[in-house]
Scaffold this active site. Structure first.
Site, short mmCIF file in Angstrom:
data_model
loop_
_atom_site.label_atom_id
_atom_site.label_comp_id
_atom_site.label_asym_id
_atom_site.label_seq_id
_atom_site.Cartn_x
_atom_site.Cartn_y
_atom_site.Cartn_z
N GLU A 274 0.71 -1.31 -0.05
CA GLU A 274 -0.06 -0.10 0.10
C GLU A 274 0.70 1.39 0.06
O GLU A 274 0.65 2.36 0.84
CB GLU A 274 -0.86 0.03 1.25
CG GLU A 274 -0.17 0.10 2.60
CD GLU A 274 0.06 -1.26 3.38
OE1 GLU A 274 0.30 -1.19 4.62
OE2 GLU A 274 0.18 -2.15 2.54
N GLU A 306 -5.70 -2.87 -0.94
CA GLU A 306 -4.59 -1.61 -0.86
C GLU A 306 -5.40 -0.39 -0.97
O GLU A 306 -4.76 0.69 -0.37
CB GLU A 306 -3.76 -2.11 -2.08
CG GLU A 306 -3.27 -3.50 -2.10
CD GLU A 306 -2.59 -3.80 -0.87
OE1 GLU A 306 -1.98 -2.83 -0.01
OE2 GLU A 306 -2.56 -5.01 -0.51
#
Length: 854
Positions: A274, A306
């Site tokens: 992420e 994410e």
């Protein structure tokens, strides 16, 4: 490894002492000429920070082959005196400080730090960063812990034909010399070091835009040029826009960064990462061959996982890794919710029940199980806790919490949390405080019961019936393992299903709270007993269930007649748990699968339980019965290859199942003929990845040889082809092949992460137990050195995946016990070995159950 192992105590002291204002990082990725550098890059870091105790000392993190210059507040320090190989000591700090560090950073081939890859198709070089949990200091000098956020500015010198991506919008490059350019990124908002990023190379790029709540969000998709033809941009952009629409409304907070790039990168160790505004994904999610809808669903969940982190993780970040579980569990829960609500994959909770929760139950029954809110004393402990409890159990418990407090109240609390803590750092208490305010519930007892204890409960129905087959008494019995005896409060539904001409139809549903060892259910007294009694219907809580004898018989004969995939998933998962707990013989589980799976409409459930039935044969069955079980699976698969709808996902799933189980002459012959083209099946396209699956099986059975591996690699001279070839070579059933694979992974460290992983998978073949037996002692003789000399990611992967788990014998347990008695290993290394031992011990118990049944 210990030298690069930040402790929580040191991180807390550093956070108490410092506030970091900014990083200005200047990277030169060229060789000084017109091309990319081969092994190292030049890294210049300027760090501005405040010290709350003038005159104090601290350290800044850096892993680099060499440090050329260290300047603190205008005074040049001797690198030989202040740099110890992983940190630079900083003494006599001023109130306001500026640190400049010039170093040579090392490109990695392990998927950690700044990873470098050369494409075998066109020779192009690609780099990308991977910094979780604390590998940013492999690229630049920094205070590498999540609670010292700072603005991140980046300047990159690289080949001018490259794409260069980071947190903020990619600027126009300035020419430096022929073939070389310079990109100067604007500083970011305050973010943690582990979500800073750099991705660079001649990536293929395609752009779009999402009209967000407060501003347009530029969108970018990137992959290697040699994969561009397979990038399904329309589908990916559609998912991305659906995700933004869901999260901006659910969180009532606009997307916090200025753009959103998604980059599919080579040799990635995880599913995705992420990085703020620049998410990296495993490039296997760019599907170059036909895959089933289950793979598309998993990709959608990963993409939305994410995206959720942009708020929960990047905007508001955990103070220390004790709350790693909250970061990942929240993203896991809300991404599944978003997938169910906002995309076409509206049966995703069935997949969650069968994949995530099965992972959680497995992890929670190991000796190394730990509370969800775990005690992360150092980075080694953190790395070991990227596990099924941190992700899947935590998400399951959040799902249970939502059922208890209400979804609207949960999201209201989350909204307040984002508003209050934007761009800051928090702990679990901050979120619970917000949820208590919106739900009106005291969550202290819930937290203690669910987050601070380990282990999984088991629920069984206890009842009596009269002559009319109606319940005269009914209770739900709750059990806990002896080592973790907590009996928890659960909100569950009980489903009563009758077998009718329309299938297994739910006649009634009772939703109750249960506590303690026995919870009576007076609502069911006087109710006619159903054909299937399903505890935890709708999968509201986190607990294993047991099916009573009538329900198990109904499931065995008629599971496909349940009209919705979620109750089928719960029944399938309950049967798998019974197998793993030695309450069901492996042959009975395989029989359940072979009888019921043929009519399973959900492709994810089909694939998952075919895979688990293969595991049942390999690990839990009487070895003398294994071939019988495999023949049952292969025969079913063979028949369904021809009976399935031509070109369907089910046909592909069945042919892949055949490719993993075939042993008979007819079954192997079909695989051989499909690979050679001598035979075809209507609708089945034998594409590049299916060819490798066929060849893998043929090589493992010694029906194909090295020449055919070379020929197939010549057809598929790609990075994926090289990985397949490494796997298949290691799967050859010869002493020399196993020795070569072992030497490549254990005795040498030259293999990059992706090839190492593939080689280990090929080596660990359940058909080759006799060839693997000599490696039991070699494994335990090697792991101490591996732990000390390899990077954390590589050491952990080798030690976990090379554990001799296929040599299911008492001698393996004895070898593990000798090693545990004779060494005083790092606690994380000890944990990995204990987990491998426990897996083997469980397999022996299940095998004994199957032998007794035979």
């Amino acid at each position: 490894m210990a030298a690069n192992n930040l402790t929580r105590a040191d991180a807390r002291e550093r956070a108490r002492l410092l506030s970091v204002t900014s990083y200005d990082v200047d990277l030169d990725l060229t060789d000084g000429g017109s091309g990319p550098s081969e092994r190292t890059f030049r890294s210049t870091s300027v760090v501005r920070f405040r010290c709350h105790e003038a005159g104090a000392s601290t350290f800044v993190d850096l892993l680099a082959p060499s440090v050329e210059k260290v300047i603190l507040n205008g005074q040049e320090l001797d690198p030989a005196e202040v740099y110890n190989g992983h940190a630079i000591t900083l003494e006599n700090l001023a109130e306001e400080n500026e640190l400049t560090v010039v170093a040579e950073g090392a490109y990695m081939r392990t998927g950690e730090g700044l990873h470098r890859f050369r494409d075998p198709v066109d020779g192009a070089v690609y780099v990308y960063s991977q910094f979780e949990t604390a590998d940013a200091h492999r690229m630049y000098a920094c205070f590498d812990q999540p609670d010292l956020k700072a603005a991140f500015g980046l300047t990159v010198t690289a080949p001018s034909e490259w794409q260069v991506v980071s947190t903020t919008t990619t600027p126009e490059p300035h020419p430096v010399r022929d073939g070389i350019a310079r990109w100067e990124f604007q500083p970011s908002r305050p973010i943690s070091t582990y979500v800073t990023s750099l991705i660079a190379g001649p990536y293929f790029r395609i752009n779009d835009v999402y009209n967000g709540r407060e501003h347009d969000i530029p969108l970018g998709l990137y992959c290697r040029a040699s994969l561009a033809e397979f990038l399904d941009a329309e589908e990916l952009f559609d998912l991305t826009k659906r995700g933004f629409a869901f999260f901006e409304e659910a969180f009532d907070f606009p997307y916090p960064f200025e753009k959103y790039d998604q980059l599919f990168v080579p040799e990635f160790n995880a599913g995705a990462m992420e990085n703020a505004g620049a998410v990296t994904f495993l490039e296997d999610y760019v599907f170059r061959s036909k895959v089933t809808a289950a793979s598309y669903e998993r990709r959608a969940v990963t993409l939305l996982h994410e995206m959720a982190h942009m708020w929960f993780g990047d905007l508001v970040t955990m103070r220390w890794w004790d709350d790693l579980w909250l970061n990942e569990s929240f993203a896991e829960y809300v991404s599944t919710l978003a997938t169910q609500v906002a995309t076409r994959y509206d049966t995703v909770w069935a997949s969650f029940a069968n994949i995530e929760k099965t992972w959680a139950y497995r992890q929670d029954q190991l000796p190394s199980t730990h509370p969800i809110a775990s005690d992360m004393v150092d980075l080694n402990a953190v790395r070991a806790n990227f596990d099924g409890i941190t992700y899947a159990k935590g998400a399951s418990v959040l799902k249970q919490l939502v059922a208890w407090v209400g979804q609207d109240e949960f999201l209201d609390g989350v909204r307040d949390y984002f508003q209050k803590h934007a761009w800051g750092n928090t702990s679990l208490d901050d979120l619970l405080e917000a949820l208590e305010e919106t739900s009106g519930r005291d969550l202290s007892s819930w937290s203690k019961e669910w987050l601070e204890t380990a282990g999984v409960n088991t629920l069984r129905a206890h009842f009596e019936t009269d002559d009319n087959d109606s319940y005269t008494a009914f209770a739900v019995m709750q059990e806990a393992p002896e080592q973790h005896p907590t009996l928890r409060s659960h909100r569950i539904a009980i489903g009563l299903y009758d077998l009718t001409d329309d299938g297994l139809v739910r006649r009634d549903r009772v939703e109750i709270d249960i506590t303690g060892a026995q919870s009576d259910v007076p609502e069911l007294v006087g109710v006619r007993r159903p054909d299937l009694l399903l505890l935890n219907d709708d999968d509201l809580t986190y607990a294993k269930i047991r099916l009573d004898d009538r329900s198990l018989a109904t499931v065995t004969e008629h599971i496909a007649k349940l009209p919705h995939p979620l109750p089928r998933a719960i029944c399938w998962a309950g049967s798998w748990d019974m197998l793993r707990d030695a309450e069901m013989p492996a042959r009975d589980y395989v029989s359940l699968v072979t009888r019921g799976i043929g009519n399973e409409s959900d492709i994810g459930l089909l694939q998952n339980h075919l895979r688990q039935a293969k595991i049942a044969c390999d690990s839990f069955a009487d070895p003398a019965w294994r071939e019988t079980g495999l023949l049952q699976l292969a025969t079913g698969a063979y028949d369904h290859v021809f009976a399935a709808e031509p070109g369907s996902d089910h046909q592909l799933a069945w042919v892949r199942a055949l490719a993993s189980t075939a042993t008979s002459e007819d079954h192997v012959g079909l695989i051989r003929d499909l690979l050679s083209g001598d035979r075809t099946v209507e609708g089945l396209v034998v594409d590049v990845d299916l060819r490798w699956a066929f060849l893998h099986r043929l090589v493992a059975l010694e029906v194909a040889d090295e020449n055919e591996i070379d020929a197939e690699l010549a057809r598929d001279r790609t990075a994926t082809g090289e990985r397949h070839a490494a796997m298949v070579r290691a799967a050859r059933p010869t002493e020399q092949a196993k020795a070569d694979a072992w030497a490549a992974v254990v005795d040498d460290d030259a293999l990059p992460n992706a090839l190492q992983r593939s080689t280990v998978v090929g080596f660990q073949n359940p058909d080759h137990r006799e060839l693997l037996r000599p490696y039991v002692d070699r494994y335990f003789a090697s792991i101490n050195q591996l732990w000390e000399t390899r990077t954390p990611e590589m050491a952990q992967e080798i030690i976990v995946n090379l554990f001799p788990s296929l040599v299911i014998e008492e001698q393996t347990l004895e070898a593990a016990d000798r090693w545990l008695r004779a060494t005083d290993p790092d606690p994380t290394l000890r944990r990995l070995v204990v987990e491998g031992r426990a897996t083997t011990e469980r397999a022996l118990k299940a095998r004994a159950r199957d032998i007794a049944a035979g």
